[in-house]
Enzyme design. Structure first.
Site, PDB file in Angstrom:
ATOM      1  N   LYS A  28      18.722  17.666 -43.908  1.00  0.00           N
ATOM      2  CA  LYS A  28      19.192  19.038 -43.658  1.00  0.00           C
ATOM      3  C   LYS A  28      20.648  19.037 -43.198  1.00  0.00           C
ATOM      4  CE  LYS A  28      16.898  21.526 -40.454  1.00  0.00           C
ATOM      5  NZ  LYS A  28      17.796  21.971 -39.375  1.00  0.00           N
ATOM      6  N   ARG A 129      19.743  32.321 -29.658  1.00  0.00           N
ATOM      7  CA  ARG A 129      20.323  31.013 -29.326  1.00  0.00           C
ATOM      8  C   ARG A 129      21.779  31.136 -28.878  1.00  0.00           C
ATOM      9  NH1 ARG A 129      18.526  26.837 -33.857  1.00  0.00           N
ATOM     10  NH2 ARG A 129      19.337  25.387 -32.303  1.00  0.00           N
ATOM     11  N   SER A 174      26.383  17.676 -28.675  1.00  0.00           N
ATOM     12  CA  SER A 174      26.029  18.564 -29.785  1.00  0.00           C
ATOM     13  C   SER A 174      26.896  18.284 -31.005  1.00  0.00           C
ATOM     14  CB  SER A 174      26.178  20.029 -29.384  1.00  0.00           C
ATOM     15  OG  SER A 174      26.066  20.843 -30.540  1.00  0.00           O
ATOM     16  N   GLN A 176      26.644  19.949 -33.635  1.00  0.00           N
ATOM     17  CA  GLN A 176      27.010  21.257 -34.193  1.00  0.00           C
ATOM     18  C   GLN A 176      28.337  21.729 -33.614  1.00  0.00           C
ATOM     19  OE1 GLN A 176      23.681  23.860 -33.555  1.00  0.00           O
ATOM     20  NE2 GLN A 176      22.364  22.744 -34.978  1.00  0.00           N
ATOM     21  N   ASP A 326      15.708  16.035 -32.509  1.00  0.00           N
ATOM     22  CA  ASP A 326      14.752  16.897 -33.214  1.00  0.00           C
ATOM     23  C   ASP A 326      13.350  16.288 -33.274  1.00  0.00           C
ATOM     24  OD1 ASP A 326      16.688  18.821 -33.691  1.00  0.00           O
ATOM     25  OD2 ASP A 326      17.313  17.904 -35.578  1.00  0.00           O
ATOM     26  N   ARG A 400       9.508  22.709 -36.574  1.00  0.00           N
ATOM     27  CA  ARG A 400       9.099  21.379 -36.091  1.00  0.00           C
ATOM     28  C   ARG A 400       7.879  21.460 -35.173  1.00  0.00           C
ATOM     29  NH1 ARG A 400      13.093  18.625 -38.543  1.00  0.00           N
ATOM     30  NH2 ARG A 400      15.230  19.360 -38.200  1.00  0.00           N
TER      31      ARG A 400
HETATM   32  C1  S3P Z   1      22.388  19.228 -36.085  1.00  0.00           C
HETATM   33  C2  S3P Z   1      22.599  18.927 -34.776  1.00  0.00           C
HETATM   34  C3  S3P Z   1      21.556  19.045 -33.742  1.00  0.00           C
HETATM   35  C4  S3P Z   1      20.161  19.147 -34.347  1.00  0.00           C
HETATM   36  C5  S3P Z   1      20.112  20.086 -35.513  1.00  0.00           C
HETATM   37  C6  S3P Z   1      21.079  19.649 -36.602  1.00  0.00           C
HETATM   38  C7  S3P Z   1      23.528  19.095 -37.032  1.00  0.00           C
HETATM   39  O1  S3P Z   1      21.807  20.207 -32.981  1.00  0.00           O
HETATM   40  O2  S3P Z   1      19.239  19.563 -33.375  1.00  0.00           O
HETATM   41  O3  S3P Z   1      18.806  20.140 -36.060  1.00  0.00           O
HETATM   42  O4  S3P Z   1      23.290  19.125 -38.256  1.00  0.00           O
HETATM   43  O5  S3P Z   1      24.661  18.973 -36.574  1.00  0.00           O
HETATM   44  P1  S3P Z   1      22.830  20.189 -31.702  1.00  0.00           P
HETATM   45  O6  S3P Z   1      24.169  19.919 -32.221  1.00  0.00           O
HETATM   46  O7  S3P Z   1      22.710  21.564 -31.127  1.00  0.00           O
HETATM   47  O8  S3P Z   1      22.266  19.133 -30.815  1.00  0.00           O
END
Ligand code: S3P
Length: 453
Positions: A28, A129, A174, A176, A326, A400
């Site tokens: 993903k 969120r 993070s 993200q 995750d 999940r």
């Molecule tokens: C992800 C980062 C994680 C993870 C998410 C996918 C990504 O989140 O939980 O399913 O693709 O960068 P966080 O960055 O909030 O930890």
């Protein structure tokens, strides 16, 4: 609650063990990034193995609304004709990112450094969120964000006309947040410098390099400092998306728990920053083997063979959490079937996932007869007694949790139901058929009596 019809399911002990070879859908994280970097590159990016789950389809739709040409050629095979760094166009309508935090947060980085107005929203889970973790640091590039109380979606974004490079130390682990800042930095002159106190998944860094950006990553203690040279010309590149280790986790744990099982999952991504679950399961005594290790499209990939074996409880150190963030719900399920106590430390980030996964995971286990404690940010699961099962689990729009509860049901004494399985499609379309296909005899995962699947 969301407004589509609920799809309850129930999982029960199968008549036969899990056996066979399978492939899980594409990763993903890498799928979102392939579409986004493809849209920011010059030329045509070809992607194979793209995850065609709801979350990633939202990113594909958003990239189209921003002016990239995104075409599906066949199952998993996609093409993106990019617009170049800074070349995206104002979207004519609201960008709806559905259930996907990754799509929303990474997109916020792209939108922050394009000189136009946009509005982003999502489903009830995503609208709850936190977004300030990206909007606050992104404001430093000159963008303006207006959101609901607490900076939540829907969010209006006025992108910076002359974006500035950002220097930022990410306060929470993070990927993200890190990736949003790197995406914004692509369209800013000069060096964007991001420090993360703990290393998180580095797919953005790998892919930036793959598309021709200049990026330097240095280790600093347990963390990293990433320096990106702004305004590169990104060149279209082919991306082969590996199988998602976070999806592989479900058939793999099911095979460990159901006596007599043996499965081989081929082509799973083995980026070390994603492999915390495999390390932990091995420490618990799991019979897990990696074969055919290779590198595909800049990411390590291999086949994982999992055989049933008794597990024992372990302590999971907090510094491992980012590499398996995750996977805690399904690890907690494995821990319920292990001998002794499993102590998972440093799980604060679980509270802000698709649901509050810390309390929802504890509730999943408690309802099914497992003793669980939440101590601050830690989760402690008391294994040892055969887990009873028998409950209906509330899944809170969280894919999940739904898959973890169904895996639990395959090994518990009594069947386990979930109130809704619809969100499984966000990350693992075909999950139910794939699991049932590993097991001879009547399908152990099915709609409850009187409900169609
Ligand atoms: C992800 C980062 C994680 C993870 C998410 C996918 C990504 O989140 O939980 O399913 O693709 O960068 P966080 O960055 O909030 O930890």
């Amino acid at each position: 609650m969301h407004n589509v019809a609920l799809r309850p399911l129930v999982a029960r002990r199968p008549a036969a063990p899990l056996a066979g070879t399978l492939r899980v859908p594409g990763d993903k994280s890498i799928s979102h990034r392939a579409l986004m970097f493809g849209a920011l590159a010059v030329g045509e990016t070809r992607i194979s193995g793209l995850l065609e789950g709801e979350d990633v389809l939202r990113t594909a739709a958003a990239m189209r609304m921003l002016g990239a040409e995104v075409t599906q050629d066949g199952p998993g095979a996609w093409r993106v004709a990019g617009r170049g760094v800074g070349g995206l166009a104002e979207p004519a309508d609201v960008l709806d990112m559905g259930n996907s935090g990754t799509a929303a947060r990474l997109l916020a980085g792209i939108l922050a450094s394009h000189p136009f107005f946009s509005v982003m929203t999502g489903d009830a889970s995503l609208r709850r969120r936190p977004m300030r973790r990206v909007t606050e640091p992104l404001a430093a590039c000159g963008a303006r964000f207006t959101g609901r109380s607490g900076g939540r979606l829907p969010l209006a974004i006025e992108g910076a006309a002359d974006p500035l490079p950002i220097e930022y130390r990410v306060p929470v682990p993070s990927a993200q947040v890190k990736s949003a800042l790197l995406l914004a930095g692509l369209n800013a002159p000069g060096i964007t410098r991001i420090e993360e106190p703990e290393a998180t998944r580095d797919h953005s860094e790998n892919m930036l390099r793959h598309f021709g950006a200049e990026i330097v990553v240095e280790t600093r203690g347990a963390g990293r400092v990433i320096a990106l040279v702004g305004q590169p010309e990104l060149h279209a590149a082919d991306v082969a998306v590996p199988g998602d280790p976070s999806s592989a986790a479900f058939p793999l744990v099911a095979a460990l728990l159901v006596p007599g099982s043996s499965v081989r999952i081929t082509g799973v991504g083995l980026n070390p920053l994603r492999c915390g679950l495999f390390t932990t399961l091995r420490e618990m005594g799991a019979d897990l083997r990696v074969e055919n290790e290779r590198v595909e499209g800049g990411e390590p990939v291999g086949d994982i063979v999992a055989n049933h074996a008794p597990l024992r409880g372990v302590e999971v150190p907090p510094e491992r959490a980012p590499s398996m963030i995750d996977e805690f719900p399904v690890l907690a399920v494995a821990a319920a079937f292990a001998e002794g106590l499993t102590h998972m430390r440093g799980l604060q980030e679980l509270r802000v996932k698709e649901s509050d996964r810390l309390s929802a995971t504890a509730a999943l286990l408690t309802a099914n007869g497992v003793r669980v404690e939440i101590l601050g940010d830690d989760l402690i699961v008391h294994g040892g007694r055969p887990p009873a099962g028998g409950a209906t689990v509330a899944t809170h729009m969280d894919h999940r949790l739904a898959m973890s509860a169904l895996v639990f049901g395959l090994a518990a004494e009594a069947p386990v139901a979930v109130d809704d399985s619809a969100f499984i499609d966000t990350s693992f379309p075909g999950f139910v058929d794939l699991m049932n296909g590993l097991i001879a005899g009547p399908a152990p995962i099915a709609a409850p009596e009187g409900n169609a699947v």
